[in-house]
Motif scaffolding. Structure first.
Motif, PDB file in Angstrom:
ATOM      1  N   UNK A  75     -40.256  32.970  -0.381  1.00  0.00           N
ATOM      2  CA  UNK A  75     -39.099  32.847  -1.394  1.00  0.00           C
ATOM      3  C   UNK A  75     -39.179  33.412  -2.482  1.00  0.00           C
ATOM      4  N   UNK A  76     -38.056  33.476  -3.475  1.00  0.00           N
ATOM      5  CA  UNK A  76     -38.165  34.052  -4.705  1.00  0.00           C
ATOM      6  C   UNK A  76     -38.225  33.133  -5.884  1.00  0.00           C
ATOM      7  N   UNK A  77     -38.973  33.411  -6.883  1.00  0.00           N
ATOM      8  CA  UNK A  77     -39.237  32.712  -8.036  1.00  0.00           C
ATOM      9  C   UNK A  77     -39.050  33.634  -9.251  1.00  0.00           C
ATOM     10  N   UNK A  78     -38.271  33.353 -10.203  1.00  0.00           N
ATOM     11  CA  UNK A  78     -38.524  33.835 -11.683  1.00  0.00           C
ATOM     12  C   UNK A  78     -39.580  33.098 -12.352  1.00  0.00           C
ATOM     13  N   UNK A  79     -40.369  33.608 -12.928  1.00  0.00           N
ATOM     14  CA  UNK A  79     -41.140  33.039 -13.966  1.00  0.00           C
ATOM     15  C   UNK A  79     -41.084  33.667 -15.359  1.00  0.00           C
ATOM     16  N   UNK A  99     -60.339  32.310 -22.848  1.00  0.00           N
ATOM     17  CA  UNK A  99     -61.403  32.376 -23.934  1.00  0.00           C
ATOM     18  C   UNK A  99     -61.068  33.198 -24.916  1.00  0.00           C
ATOM     19  N   UNK A 100     -60.562  34.642 -24.575  1.00  0.00           N
ATOM     20  CA  UNK A 100     -60.136  35.456 -25.836  1.00  0.00           C
ATOM     21  C   UNK A 100     -59.099  35.036 -26.783  1.00  0.00           C
ATOM     22  N   UNK A 101     -58.346  33.960 -26.179  1.00  0.00           N
ATOM     23  CA  UNK A 101     -57.321  33.267 -27.336  1.00  0.00           C
ATOM     24  C   UNK A 101     -56.069  33.644 -26.517  1.00  0.00           C
ATOM     25  N   UNK A 102     -55.359  32.356 -26.199  1.00  0.00           N
ATOM     26  CA  UNK A 102     -53.833  32.581 -25.976  1.00  0.00           C
ATOM     27  C   UNK A 102     -53.077  31.890 -26.925  1.00  0.00           C
ATOM     28  N   UNK A 103     -51.842  32.499 -27.533  1.00  0.00           N
ATOM     29  CA  UNK A 103     -51.169  31.643 -28.603  1.00  0.00           C
ATOM     30  C   UNK A 103     -50.573  30.571 -27.862  1.00  0.00           C
ATOM     31  N   UNK A 104     -49.917  29.569 -28.701  1.00  0.00           N
ATOM     32  CA  UNK A 104     -48.833  28.640 -28.039  1.00  0.00           C
ATOM     33  C   UNK A 104     -47.922  29.195 -27.324  1.00  0.00           C
ATOM     34  N   UNK A 105     -47.830  28.608 -26.239  1.00  0.00           N
ATOM     35  CA  UNK A 105     -46.761  29.259 -25.101  1.00  0.00           C
ATOM     36  C   UNK A 105     -46.222  28.407 -24.176  1.00  0.00           C
ATOM     37  N   UNK A 106     -44.882  28.747 -23.913  1.00  0.00           N
ATOM     38  CA  UNK A 106     -43.805  27.862 -22.937  1.00  0.00           C
ATOM     39  C   UNK A 106     -43.744  28.801 -21.865  1.00  0.00           C
ATOM     40  N   UNK A 107     -43.996  28.192 -20.615  1.00  0.00           N
ATOM     41  CA  UNK A 107     -43.465  28.900 -19.488  1.00  0.00           C
ATOM     42  C   UNK A 107     -42.655  28.036 -18.492  1.00  0.00           C
ATOM     43  N   UNK A 108     -41.977  28.798 -17.812  1.00  0.00           N
ATOM     44  CA  UNK A 108     -41.208  28.075 -16.709  1.00  0.00           C
ATOM     45  C   UNK A 108     -40.732  28.936 -15.415  1.00  0.00           C
ATOM     46  N   UNK A 109     -40.711  28.213 -14.270  1.00  0.00           N
ATOM     47  CA  UNK A 109     -40.461  28.731 -12.925  1.00  0.00           C
ATOM     48  C   UNK A 109     -39.153  28.367 -12.499  1.00  0.00           C
ATOM     49  N   UNK A 110     -38.410  29.292 -12.102  1.00  0.00           N
ATOM     50  CA  UNK A 110     -37.027  29.244 -11.342  1.00  0.00           C
ATOM     51  C   UNK A 110     -37.152  29.480 -10.036  1.00  0.00           C
ATOM     52  N   UNK A 111     -36.757  28.460  -8.916  1.00  0.00           N
ATOM     53  CA  UNK A 111     -36.624  28.787  -7.703  1.00  0.00           C
ATOM     54  C   UNK A 111     -35.274  29.482  -7.454  1.00  0.00           C
ATOM     55  N   UNK A 112     -35.361  30.824  -7.393  1.00  0.00           N
ATOM     56  CA  UNK A 112     -34.135  31.670  -7.374  1.00  0.00           C
ATOM     57  C   UNK A 112     -33.106  31.241  -5.809  1.00  0.00           C
ATOM     58  N   UNK A 113     -33.782  30.945  -4.883  1.00  0.00           N
ATOM     59  CA  UNK A 113     -33.048  30.685  -3.746  1.00  0.00           C
ATOM     60  C   UNK A 113     -32.288  29.320  -3.954  1.00  0.00           C
ATOM     61  N   UNK A 114     -32.924  28.293  -4.400  1.00  0.00           N
ATOM     62  CA  UNK A 114     -32.282  27.117  -4.752  1.00  0.00           C
ATOM     63  C   UNK A 114     -31.139  27.211  -5.793  1.00  0.00           C
TER      64      UNK A 114
END
Length: 574
Positions: free
Chosen positions: A275-279, A464-479
């Motif tokens: 299936x296809x996902x957009x992240x 551990x190298x550090x990641x900034x505050x982040x928002x992520x999302x995954x869209x079900x492209x088929x749905x």
């Protein structure tokens, strides 16, 4: 290979074409000047358009109507159908009329690819047509297409609707059900609209590995393969999340990927193993920002595709006008079950599920019990776009803890028409807490949960190298495509959905027929009659078989094949 009568006839025609010196599969380019749709549009605008005095069109020959020395037919190309008109003396200007009398009338079939050159006119019946001056065979079709009948008003009869046939032979489905193309054209428009929207924010489209050493980023059962040169197991990705977050660590502010993901789980009308996902991951944002971003994207999709935020999905009208309704996970469960589970532990949750007749097992921890409860009792009721917010920690091992609500995380899912279409977080960027969450998942694996997450030590090292505050999302492209094309099944929006192996009727080898005395030239006749195994043949009545072979021999035009005698047939059946 057992051939039908039509397939045998078409193979005979193929040979006759070659005998006439006509290549049924020419290699040369055939220059096309217009599509059927372009011709109709130009003619309606100006019937005297100079460009329409000499056109070249190619496509499938459909619905031939022979009327002596003149004929009508339909030519179907990628954009529709147009009527063609052929006169014998126009396409055969010399004394040799073979092209019309033999090739067109006798050797061409429904579904063959042809090219025609001529001029455009309107018939007395008012139909825009091409008066053909040149006819070229471009490809001979050896299997007959299903015949779909359409009346003058455009009503369709004998439509091809069998899902098994349509999904397995999509190439035929697209030819005989032209409306199916519109689903996939719209799917491409959905991708283009989303891509343009994301690019307008300056986000970068990227590619990440499909073969992965750890199947991370989601809770699912993976497909496993083996890399021979490295002698290691590899997994087809179940999600691309952890690789995209590595890119945020590396300094990109916004990255996205349209990814093919694979999960070795069940198949139904909502699930395909591929299936296809957009992240999408954006630094310095949170899930509150992402919810606003998402509702604006869906509103834009509806307006781009339909010019309105209200679209038809089944028997419902769904309105994608922002803002969408927002409910917490606990609020939704209380609203649809009347039970407040916010303070319950695993044992109490298990009892609630059992009281509500929800199937559970001992391998399911607190998170999976809540998920089962929500999925069974709440999700089906959420028809209009609704954000379900603030999931329990146990359900969200990659999500940041809620800034003010103990035991919850900053996560939402968007539910539309009773199904999840996307899933978003304020991403967990504390490497020590992430390690603890992974270890909790490992305990679930040890309890028998084969969908629990693996520990990805390289991802922990990246954090551990550090990641900034982040928002992520995954869209079900088929749905999403199902929603915006009003398609009830995921198989309707995939060109080639996964299918169970095709059942093949048992067919005895030629040697088995010869072993009981059947002459080799008689075997295709017997198989055409349905005697595909020796066991079936042995059950036949010799007198009836004698008559039936004679009839089939004539029907298949195999006059050169000597008919068997009754004694010969009786010897087969001993």
């Amino acid at each position: 290979m057992q051939l039908s009568e039509q397939e045998l006839l078409r193979r005979n025609k193929l040979q006759e074409l070659r005998n006439l010196g006509i290549d049924p599969y020419p290699a040369a380019e055939y220059e096309v000047s217009h599509s059927s749709k372009q011709i109709k549009t130009l003619f309606e605008q100006n019937p005297d358009n100079e460009a329409l005095k000499s056109v070249s069109v190619a496509g499938r020959l459909m619905n031939v109507r022979i009327q002596g020395s003149a004929s009508f037919a339909d030519l179907q190309d990628s954009e529709g159908k147009i009527q063609i008109y052929l006169r014998r003396d126009d396409i055969c200007p010399t004394e040799n009329k073979t092209l019309y009398n033999t090739v067109f009338k006798k050797l061409l079939d429904y579904g063959d690819f042809i090219g025609v050159k001529g001029f455009v006119f309107r018939t007395k019946m008012g139909e825009i047509s091409i008066h053909v001056k040149e006819l070229t065979l471009l490809a001979k079709s050896l299997k007959p297409l299903p015949v779909v009948k359409t009346d003058e008003k455009g009503n369709t009869y004998d439509a091809v609707t069998d899902p098994e046939f349509r999904y397995r032979q999509r190439y035929v489905d697209l030819v005989v059900n032209p409306h199916v193309k519109e689903v996939f054209i719209k799917r491409t428009k959905i991708y283009q609209t989303i891509r343009e929207y994301l690019n307008s924010f300056g986000y970068l489209e990227v590619e990440t590995p499909i073969l992965q050493p750890i199947p991370g980023g989601a809770s699912a059962r993976p497909f496993i393969t083996h890399h021979n040169a490295l002698d290691i197991p590899l997994y087809l990705r179940i999600a691309n999340e952890l690789y995209l977050k590595r890119l945020i660590v590396g300094g990109f502010e916004g990255v996205y990927e349209f990814a093919k993901d694979f999960r070795n789980e069940g198949m139904d009308r909502m699930h395909n193993p591929e299936f296809t996902v957009l992240e999408l991951y954006v630094a310095y944002k949170d899930y509150i920002w992402m919810a606003k971003f998402t509702e604006n994207l869906f509103e834009k999709l509806a307006l781009t595709l339909y010019g309105t935020t209200q679209i038809q999905v089944g028997d419902k009208i769904i309105d994608f006008k922002a803002p969408f309704r927002r409910l917490t996970m606990y609020e939704a469960i209380k609203e649809y079950t009347g039970i407040d589970i916010s303070a319950m532990e695993e044992a109490e949750l298990r009892n609630v599920c059992q009281q509500l007749h929800i199937e559970v097992n001992e391998s399911m921890g607190k998170g999976k019990l809540i998920d089962a409860l929500f999925g069974e009792k709440c999700e089906p009721h959420l028809i209009q776009p609704t954000f379900i917010l603030d999931y329990p920690v146990e359900m969200s091992p990659l999500t940041k803890k809620h800034r003010s609500k103990q035991g919850l995380t900053e996560r939402f899912e968007l539910i539309v028409n009773g199904k999840e279409v996307c899933n978003a977080y304020s991403e967990l960027n504390d490497p020590l807490e992430q390690r603890e969450r992974f270890e909790e998942q490992l305990k679930l694996q040890q309890r028998g949960d084969d969908e629990a997450m693996y520990i990805d030590y390289d991802f922990l090292r990246a954090l551990e190298y550090g990641m900034p505050p982040t928002s992520g999302i995954g869209f079900g492209m088929d749905r999403i495509t199902m929603l915006f094309t009003n398609s009830p099944s995921i198989q309707d929006v995939l060109f080639f959905p996964q299918m169970r192996p095709e059942k093949q009727a048992p067919t005895a080898p030629t040697e088995d027929y010869i072993a009981i005395g059947v002459r080799e030239e008689l075997i295709p006749i017997l198989q055409k009659m349905g005697f595909t195994t020796i066991e079936e043949l042995k059950k036949a009545n010799p007198n009836k078989l004698l008559n039936d072979i004679s009839g089939m021999r004539k029907k298949m035009k195999l006059h050169e094949v000597k008919a068997p005698t009754k004694e010969e047939i009786e010897s087969w059946l001993k």
